[in-house]
Scaffold this active site. Structure first.
Site, PDB file in Angstrom:
ATOM      1  N   ASP A 208       0.366  -0.253   4.561  1.00  0.00           N
ATOM      2  CA  ASP A 208       1.571  -0.314   4.061  1.00  0.00           C
ATOM      3  C   ASP A 208       1.881  -1.900   4.072  1.00  0.00           C
ATOM      4  OD1 ASP A 208       4.154  -0.329   3.862  1.00  0.00           O
ATOM      5  OD2 ASP A 208       4.164   1.259   5.570  1.00  0.00           O
ATOM      6  N   CYS A 247       9.227  -0.381   0.312  1.00  0.00           N
ATOM      7  CA  CYS A 247       9.230   1.572   0.453  1.00  0.00           C
ATOM      8  C   CYS A 247       9.668   1.879  -0.098  1.00  0.00           C
ATOM      9  CB  CYS A 247       8.941   1.210   2.071  1.00  0.00           C
ATOM     10  SG  CYS A 247       9.001  -1.200   3.451  1.00  0.00           S
ATOM     11  N   HIS A 303      10.181   8.171   5.600  1.00  0.00           N
ATOM     12  CA  HIS A 303      10.825   6.601   5.164  1.00  0.00           C
ATOM     13  C   HIS A 303      11.637   7.307   3.822  1.00  0.00           C
ATOM     14  CE1 HIS A 303      11.710   1.505   4.609  1.00  0.00           C
ATOM     15  NE2 HIS A 303      12.300   2.829   5.243  1.00  0.00           N
ATOM     16  N   HIS A 398       1.374  -2.259   8.083  1.00  0.00           N
ATOM     17  CA  HIS A 398       3.490  -3.021   8.472  1.00  0.00           C
ATOM     18  C   HIS A 398       2.871  -3.759   9.863  1.00  0.00           C
ATOM     19  CE1 HIS A 398       7.232  -3.509   7.792  1.00  0.00           C
ATOM     20  NE2 HIS A 398       7.501  -2.280   7.037  1.00  0.00           N
TER      21      HIS A 398
END
Length: 727
Positions: A208, A247, A303, A398
């Site tokens: 990510d 994202c 998300h 991430h």
């Protein structure tokens, strides 16, 4: 270890290790194509890795020249004998609509048949010996006033010089051998050699917000990604794949097949405790695949909302979801915080769920390994008679909660990556490498279950890294400009590879324009769906473009419009020109960041590690799969390297507070803003008009503050569906 010392047949340099290739098989064929007829004896000769790379790059460039020649040949009228107009052939062969005709003063390069954007040289001004030595097959007299773009001219000079040196060495060897100096080091005697390489048992991995330069296939030697590299080298590496800048917008585009401006999700990423989600009247990818009879599973990040049960993954087409609803969590504790509008109060809660139920028993386990194990369980338990859609969306790479870069064993991390100066970058490298290992495990499991031969495996990053900033993960998009949140290449040009035995062409680099919204229609088509039933969406079915390496019908990409930040960008003219209007937070991330990974302190690129990877070993079980060799790997890798686009010390500092225009073909590092150059006036006006059209279609952002009613303390300190079942 055996002491190797040999002499390169092309440059006469001494080779003191095993970094060489025996001149046989495909290398002989390449030499023949390049007109290098070498003097040989009964013993096998070798070439060093440096010459091997130069040889294959020269071969590929010549192949481009010959493709152009093949394209032109049907238009030549041998009876009339009149030169043909290359512009007319270009427009016919492209076979697509253009925003404009080719300008009168623009020209088409005779060697690559692309519109010249970086200056050119008249063929009549070039030394004819250069063509005779390198491309004698090209008939320059067949076209009117032929020119060569500066990029091709530089390549022509480089390759011709290399071939001339090779021929000079060959002449020297021939002369010396005729003088009976056969025992001289210059008169090469090569015994048959078995190159012994030991495979690495490497238990590391990462995805990510992973940078362009954080994968081995893009040229950096800093972070090993052998399994992801193997997928690309065996399948297709997508060189012009674009995402959104953050994202939530990327995931909205992926699952809806539309630009985020259609759903109001084009702005900042969604927060935990925020009542925002993909509109329920937009059918998303897993729902489409369920209609086709697919079992659908999501592991990892969502998300895209959790205020209602209906807007979570299991309410939007996934049969199961094991993972987290929010943007990021701790690598071990699975918690995160969200700040209320007062700027003082912060809610903290646990976010690891199976469907709608919190999974407290996994607290303390490393997230990347946990998500991998759950993915393997899904494959193990799947009935092979039913089609499967498995989406694995890792937390890696991430940052975790706060600025955490969690690794299982920091001592091992520091020992393994001791050549990297910054500890945070060492942690990041380990995170990425561990994730890579999970990719190999999944590919291997598909092979064990006899499912690989009918699978499509797609791996991509969702946006650029955060090398610096409030939550830095220390990723690298070198040599590109910009980071996550920006619309420069460093923020939106994604890394992507696709492998499938169903591809008609494999083992190549696809340079067609592809956007993250294209995956919905592409995968829907590959799954047997009728794309016309998807309605009017922004995404384009790219299956044949990827499978057959055909020319795409996509000519533009709206990179984004963020009306709150007054930032927008569009990529037009088949991806050649990018118009940027405004910037994120006054140019906070508009410059150049990240490690190059090409310094001498880094280990060399280990092709044997890729060949020995779990992913490659699984892929090689496919009956019609070509073997992966070091030559193939190094050749493809050299063609992907964009370090040429700027000198390491060249970091032009400017902020696009207004309009900026870049020629991405000749300047992918966005070093030069040509917006004030009158030569590009028509291009600027056309792109401005296109951007204005999209502004008129924009759905306003639906951003909301964190809802005080979402307080996790009301639900066992766990993030929950505080607004009930559905809107």
């Amino acid at each position: 270890m055996e002491n190797f010392e040999k002499t390169c047949r092309l440059c006469l340099n001494i080779i003191s290790d095993t970094s060489f290739k025996i001149i046989q098989g495909i290398i002989i064929e390449v030499l023949d194509v390049l007109l290098l007829k070498l003097s040989t004896n009964k013993n096998k000769s070798v070439i060093c890795n440096g010459c091997s790379i130069k040889l294959f790059v020269a071969f590929n460039f010549k192949a481009t020249c010959m493709d152009t020649e093949d394209c032109i040949f049907p238009y030549i009228n041998s009876e009339m004998g009149a030169p043909i107009d290359l512009k007319e052939i270009y427009l016919k062969e492209r076979g697509k609509e253009h925003f404009r005709n080719i300008l009168e003063d623009e020209r088409i390069c005779r060697l690559c048949m692309q519109v010249v954007t970086c200056g050119f040289t008249w063929v009549r001004e070039v030394d004819v010996d250069m063509f005779l030595k390198y491309t004698p097959e090209v008939n320059f007299n067949s076209t009117k006033e032929p020119v060569i773009c500066n990029i091709c001219f530089d390549l022509l000079n480089t390759h011709t010089s290399f071939l001339k040196n090779c021929l000079d060495v060959n002449e020297k060897i021939t002369s010396m051998c005729e003088d009976k100096a056969a025992e001289s080091p210059s008169c090469i005697k090569c015994e048959d050699v078995e190159i012994k390489s030991e495979g690495n048992d490497d238990d590391r991995t990462p995805l990510d917000k992973t940078g362009w330069n954080d994968f081995g296939f893009h040229g950096s030697n800093q972070i090993p990604t052998p399994n992801i590299d193997a997928l690309g080298y065996n399948g297709v590496i997508l060189d012009k794949f674009y995402t959104q800048q953050t994202c939530t917008p990327s995931r909205a585009a992926l699952l809806t097949g539309n630009y985020p401006i259609r759903s109001g999700l084009q702005g900042i990423p969604l927060q935990a405790g925020e009542n925002r989600y993909v509109p329920l009247n937009m059918t998303v990818l897993p729902e489409r695949l369920q209609e086709l009879g697919y079992r659908t599973h999501l592991v990892g990040k969502w998300h895209l909302g959790h205020a209602y049960e209906k807007v979570t993954p299991v309410g939007r087409g996934f049969d199961t979801h094991f993972g987290y609803w929010s943007g990021f969590i701790g690598y071990f504790d699975y918690t995160l915080g969200a700040q209320l509008a007062d700027g003082v109060t912060t809610y903290f809660g646990y976010d690891l769920h199976y469907n709608l139920t919190a999974q407290y028993q996994f607290k303390g386990q490393y997230s990347t390994e946990l998500f991998s194990n759950k993915s393997l369980e899904i494959i193990d338990n799947h009935d092979e008679k039913e089609p499967l859609f498995l989406m694995v969306s890792h937390l890696a790479a991430h940052t975790g909660r706060g600025t955490e870069l969690g690794v299982p064993n920091i001592t091992k991390t520091n020992e393994t990556y001791d050549y990297i100066e910054l500890e945070e970058r060492r942690r990041y490298a380990d995170i990425v490498n561990i994730m890579d290992d999970t990719v190999g495990q999944i590919v291997n499991k598909l092979a064990e279950k006899d499912m690989l031969q009918n699978s499509i495996i797609l791996f991509f990053s969702d946006n650029g890294p955060m090398t610096t900033g409030s939550v830095p993960n220390h990723g690298s998009s070198w040599p590109f400009r910009g980071l996550k949140f920006t619309l420069f290449e460093g923020g939106v040009r994604g890394s992507a590879v696709l492998y499938s035995p169903l591809l008609e062409k494999r083992g190549y680099i696809n340079r067609e324009l592809i956007h993250i919204s294209d995956w919905l229609p592409t995968l829907y088509h590959a799954a047997g769906g009728n794309v016309s039933e998807l309605g009017d969406i922004d995404g384009i079915n790219q299956w044949d473009v990827i499978s057959k390496n055909l020319t795409t019908t996509r000519t533009e990409i709206l990179l984004n419009i963020d009306e709150f930040e007054n930032q927008s960008a569009i990529l037009g003219y088949e991806g050649q020109y990018k118009l940027v209007n405004g910037t994120y937070q006054d140019g906070l991330y508009d410059q150049y960041y990240g490690d190059s990974g090409r310094g001498s302190e880094n280990p060399s690129y280990d092709t044997q590690q890729i060949i020995n990877s779990l992913a490659n070993q699984a892929i090689q079980t496919i009956s019609n799969q070509s073997p992966l060799t070091s030559d193939v790997i190094l050749n493809m890798r050299s063609l992907l390297d964009v370090s040429w686009c700027r000198d390491a010390n060249s970091t032009p500092n400017f902020v696009c507070s207004g309009f900026c225009l870049f020629d991405i073909y000749s300047d992918p590092c966005e070093t030069t803003n040509v917006v004030n150059d009158t030569k590009y006036e028509n291009i600027l006006q056309n792109l401005q008009a296109k951007l204005s059209e999209f502004y008129e279609q924009l759905v306003p952002q639906t951003n909301k503050a964190v809802d005080p009613n979402s307080d996790p303390s009301k639900s066992n300190d766990t993030w929950w569906n505080w607004l009930g079942t559905e809107p």
